[in-house]
Design an enzyme around this catalytic site. Sequence first.
Site, PDB file in Angstrom:
ATOM      1  N   ALA A 200      59.046  33.689  31.448  1.00 46.64           N
ATOM      2  CA  ALA A 200      59.144  32.345  32.033  1.00 46.64           C
ATOM      3  C   ALA A 200      58.138  32.194  33.168  1.00 46.64           C
ATOM      4  CB  ALA A 200      60.556  32.103  32.578  1.00 46.64           C
TER       5      ALA A 200
ATOM      6  N   LYS B  10      63.471  40.588  47.656  1.00 44.03           N
ATOM      7  CA  LYS B  10      64.107  41.056  48.904  1.00 44.03           C
ATOM      8  C   LYS B  10      64.858  39.934  49.609  1.00 44.03           C
ATOM      9  CE  LYS B  10      59.542  40.840  50.946  1.00 44.03           C
ATOM     10  NZ  LYS B  10      58.865  40.926  49.634  1.00 44.03           N
TER      11      LYS B  10
ATOM     12  N   GLU C 206      64.774  48.600  43.074  1.00 46.36           N
ATOM     13  CA  GLU C 206      63.901  49.546  43.787  1.00 46.36           C
ATOM     14  C   GLU C 206      62.689  48.849  44.410  1.00 46.36           C
ATOM     15  OE1 GLU C 206      64.256  53.293  44.043  1.00 46.36           O
ATOM     16  OE2 GLU C 206      63.032  52.463  45.634  1.00 46.36           O
TER      17      GLU C 206
ATOM     18  N   VAL D  64      62.304  46.768  48.345  1.00 49.88           N
ATOM     19  CA  VAL D  64      61.899  47.330  49.645  1.00 49.88           C
ATOM     20  C   VAL D  64      60.814  48.357  49.400  1.00 49.88           C
ATOM     21  CG1 VAL D  64      62.669  48.475  51.749  1.00 49.88           C
ATOM     22  CG2 VAL D  64      64.297  47.173  50.404  1.00 49.88           C
TER      23      VAL D  64
ATOM     24  N   GLY E  63      57.810  48.088  48.024  1.00 47.71           N
ATOM     25  CA  GLY E  63      56.911  47.956  46.855  1.00 47.71           C
ATOM     26  C   GLY E  63      56.964  49.174  45.937  1.00 47.71           C
TER      27      GLY E  63
ATOM     28  N   LYS F  72      64.310  43.813  54.798  1.00 45.26           N
ATOM     29  CA  LYS F  72      64.236  45.142  54.169  1.00 45.26           C
ATOM     30  C   LYS F  72      65.214  46.108  54.833  1.00 45.26           C
ATOM     31  CE  LYS F  72      59.556  44.137  52.855  1.00 45.26           C
ATOM     32  NZ  LYS F  72      58.139  44.242  53.221  1.00 45.26           N
TER      33      LYS F  72
HETATM   34  N1  NAP Z   1      53.523  40.834  45.509  1.00 45.60           N
HETATM   35  C1  NAP Z   1      54.010  41.925  46.075  1.00 45.60           C
HETATM   36  O1  NAP Z   1      53.269  42.785  46.561  1.00 45.60           O
HETATM   37  C2  NAP Z   1      55.504  42.159  46.123  1.00 45.60           C
HETATM   38  C3  NAP Z   1      56.005  43.364  46.644  1.00 45.60           C
HETATM   39  C4  NAP Z   1      57.389  43.579  46.662  1.00 45.60           C
HETATM   40  C5  NAP Z   1      58.231  42.601  46.189  1.00 45.60           C
HETATM   41  N2  NAP Z   1      57.711  41.421  45.727  1.00 45.60           N
HETATM   42  C6  NAP Z   1      58.633  40.403  45.250  1.00 45.60           C
HETATM   43  O2  NAP Z   1      58.398  40.165  43.880  1.00 45.60           O
HETATM   44  C7  NAP Z   1      58.661  38.805  43.574  1.00 45.60           C
HETATM   45  C8  NAP Z   1      57.435  38.188  42.895  1.00 45.60           C
HETATM   46  O3  NAP Z   1      56.326  38.273  43.756  1.00 45.60           O
HETATM   47  P1  NAP Z   1      54.857  37.887  43.243  1.00 45.60           P
HETATM   48  O4  NAP Z   1      53.924  38.308  44.327  1.00 45.60           O
HETATM   49  O5  NAP Z   1      54.632  38.385  41.861  1.00 45.60           O
HETATM   50  O6  NAP Z   1      54.973  36.288  43.220  1.00 45.60           O
HETATM   51  P2  NAP Z   1      53.961  35.251  42.522  1.00 45.60           P
HETATM   52  O7  NAP Z   1      52.634  35.869  42.293  1.00 45.60           O
HETATM   53  O8  NAP Z   1      54.040  33.990  43.312  1.00 45.60           O
HETATM   54  O9  NAP Z   1      54.618  34.998  41.080  1.00 45.60           O
HETATM   55  C9  NAP Z   1      55.788  34.240  40.893  1.00 45.60           C
HETATM   56  C10 NAP Z   1      55.920  33.955  39.403  1.00 45.60           C
HETATM   57  O10 NAP Z   1      57.161  33.289  39.168  1.00 45.60           O
HETATM   58  C11 NAP Z   1      56.922  32.085  38.443  1.00 45.60           C
HETATM   59  N3  NAP Z   1      57.908  31.107  38.886  1.00 45.60           N
HETATM   60  C12 NAP Z   1      58.211  30.769  40.153  1.00 45.60           C
HETATM   61  N4  NAP Z   1      59.183  29.844  40.161  1.00 45.60           N
HETATM   62  C13 NAP Z   1      59.491  29.587  38.877  1.00 45.60           C
HETATM   63  C14 NAP Z   1      60.404  28.717  38.230  1.00 45.60           C
HETATM   64  N5  NAP Z   1      61.197  27.920  38.933  1.00 45.60           N
HETATM   65  N6  NAP Z   1      60.459  28.732  36.884  1.00 45.60           N
HETATM   66  C15 NAP Z   1      59.660  29.550  36.165  1.00 45.60           C
HETATM   67  N7  NAP Z   1      58.772  30.400  36.715  1.00 45.60           N
HETATM   68  C16 NAP Z   1      58.688  30.419  38.060  1.00 45.60           C
HETATM   69  C17 NAP Z   1      55.507  31.669  38.776  1.00 45.60           C
HETATM   70  O11 NAP Z   1      54.990  30.860  37.752  1.00 45.60           O
HETATM   71  P3  NAP Z   1      53.451  30.332  37.771  1.00 45.60           P
HETATM   72  O12 NAP Z   1      52.612  31.563  37.530  1.00 45.60           O
HETATM   73  O13 NAP Z   1      53.361  29.375  36.671  1.00 45.60           O
HETATM   74  O14 NAP Z   1      53.245  29.754  39.144  1.00 45.60           O
HETATM   75  C18 NAP Z   1      54.821  33.052  38.859  1.00 45.60           C
HETATM   76  O15 NAP Z   1      54.424  33.486  37.580  1.00 45.60           O
HETATM   77  C19 NAP Z   1      59.070  38.154  44.902  1.00 45.60           C
HETATM   78  O16 NAP Z   1      60.463  38.171  45.019  1.00 45.60           O
HETATM   79  C20 NAP Z   1      58.449  39.065  45.939  1.00 45.60           C
HETATM   80  O17 NAP Z   1      59.137  39.038  47.190  1.00 45.60           O
HETATM   81  C21 NAP Z   1      56.381  41.191  45.665  1.00 45.60           C
END
Ligand code: NAP
Length: 426
Positions: free
Chosen positions: A44, A106, A130, A133, A135, A194
């Site tokens: 999705a 988180k 996992e 917190v 990464g 975290k």
């Molecule tokens: N990035 C990191 O380093 C990291 C580290 C640890 C934890 N996290 C956690 O991992 C999660 C994802 O992070 P990310 O960096 O991958 O975020 P991101 O790049 O913004 O990706 C979010 C994804 O979710 C999709 N999305 C958001 N809302 C949606 C909805 N209502 N319906 C359908 N799809 C939806 C977006 O679609 P579109 O692509 O179409 O916009 C996108 O593909 C978060 O909770 C973040 O806190 C991230």
Amino acid sequence: MGDVVRVGLLGCGNVGAAVARMLHEHGEEIARRAGTAIEVTRVAVRDLEKPRDVPVPPGLFTDDPYDVVRDRDVDVVVEVMGGIEPARSLILEAFRQGKPVVTANKELLATLSRELFESAAAGRVDLLYEAAVGGGIPLIRPLREHLAGDRILRFMGIVNGTTNYILTRMTEDGWSLGQALADAQRLGYAAAAKAAILAPIAFDLRVAAGDVYREGILSISPDDIRFAKQLGYVVKLLAIAEGIGDEVSVRVHPAMIPAGHPLASVRESFNAVYIEGQRVGPLMLYGRGAGGDPTATSVVGDVIELARSRPGGGANSLIGHAAHTGGPSELTPRRLRPIEEMQAQYYMLMRVADRPGVLAAIALVFAEHMVSIKSVWQEGHAEEAQIVLVTHQAQERDLRACLQGLRMIDTVKSVSSVIRVVDGEP
Ligand SMILES: NC(=O)c1ccc[n+]([C@@H]2O[C@H](COP(=O)([O-])OP(=O)(O)OC[C@H]3O[C@@H](n4cnc5c(N)ncnc54)[C@H](OP(=O)(O)O)[C@@H]3O)[C@@H](O)[C@H]2O)c1
């Protein structure tokens, strides 16, 4: 579940795309290690038109995330979309469908863990997190499994890569905070989230991010960094949880730590958590706390755990989360210790008018409030004089009263910094 574990991705951004690539590119090793193949069968996203560099056929994408959660061809839901809603409702729906969930969210866990764990328990399914917190750093599983037999005395984490990067530049290149940190508040909150996720596992205590005392790095100046160096310290933003009898202190604040402390060597955007167990002693987990690929490693590790545990009926991920689900640990609840009741050493930087008697007046205020001074020195003179002072262990409440007293002294123009010193006294 069938012979293949079928994964439905909620989100295909930084983390989701990296998960899809890892499951595809490491497919053979993963199948060997998991005992079954693992495939992405549904994804999705918000915007179906966005170009995506992932090995997933376009026909598997949808912009309705409920399609993923309710799809019969999805065994495991991986929530990597972020935010509270609709992520919360989708996870709850997955549980109702009897599907285990892996999440990296988180924000959600730090605020709504009880609801999530209780719903998972009601649906008799697993919730693994996992990646939420640290990464790519394994933290949840070491605390929950490897260290489950020990008593954790304290953990101290550098869990925010951005603030650690800025503090490293300030220490090594003389940066000032400037505009770089308009969102320092947010980063302090992320660190508190975290701490709120890790503390329940280590201390059987329920705590939400909003309960965690927090200070950011906005008030740290280049002078503080310079004086820290002279004193043999390094300034870090630490998330700390510490058991003190029946109480637990959970807090996030900048701290001066001795330059020889393992956490002092954590530079740039790296993260680390330093854990002290009663029997195991000190240990430190260090690595990349963010980024698509490191975070995907933790997510995929959780999916593999679910796949491996499938023949036995699940990963039992809820055992050890009594603090969330209202289990036995609530019989001996541990209270959060307010910051005012904490003891610490304090570093203080004051701007003063260099007149006879100024030091004596300052010393008197410290004595009145039972705060003992360990070292003090003055730099500059006349209107440019600064006094740098480090206390012995003192109670935060006394220190705050002492600060009020100092601000009443005519010759003290300002107390520009107060930073806790951690592990500074032998
Ligand atoms: N990035 C990191 O380093 C990291 C580290 C640890 C934890 N996290 C956690 O991992 C999660 C994802 O992070 P990310 O960096 O991958 O975020 P991101 O790049 O913004 O990706 C979010 C994804 O979710 C999709 N999305 C958001 N809302 C949606 C909805 N209502 N319906 C359908 N799809 C939806 C977006 O679609 P579109 O692509 O179409 O916009 C996108 O593909 C978060 O909770 C973040 O806190 C991230």
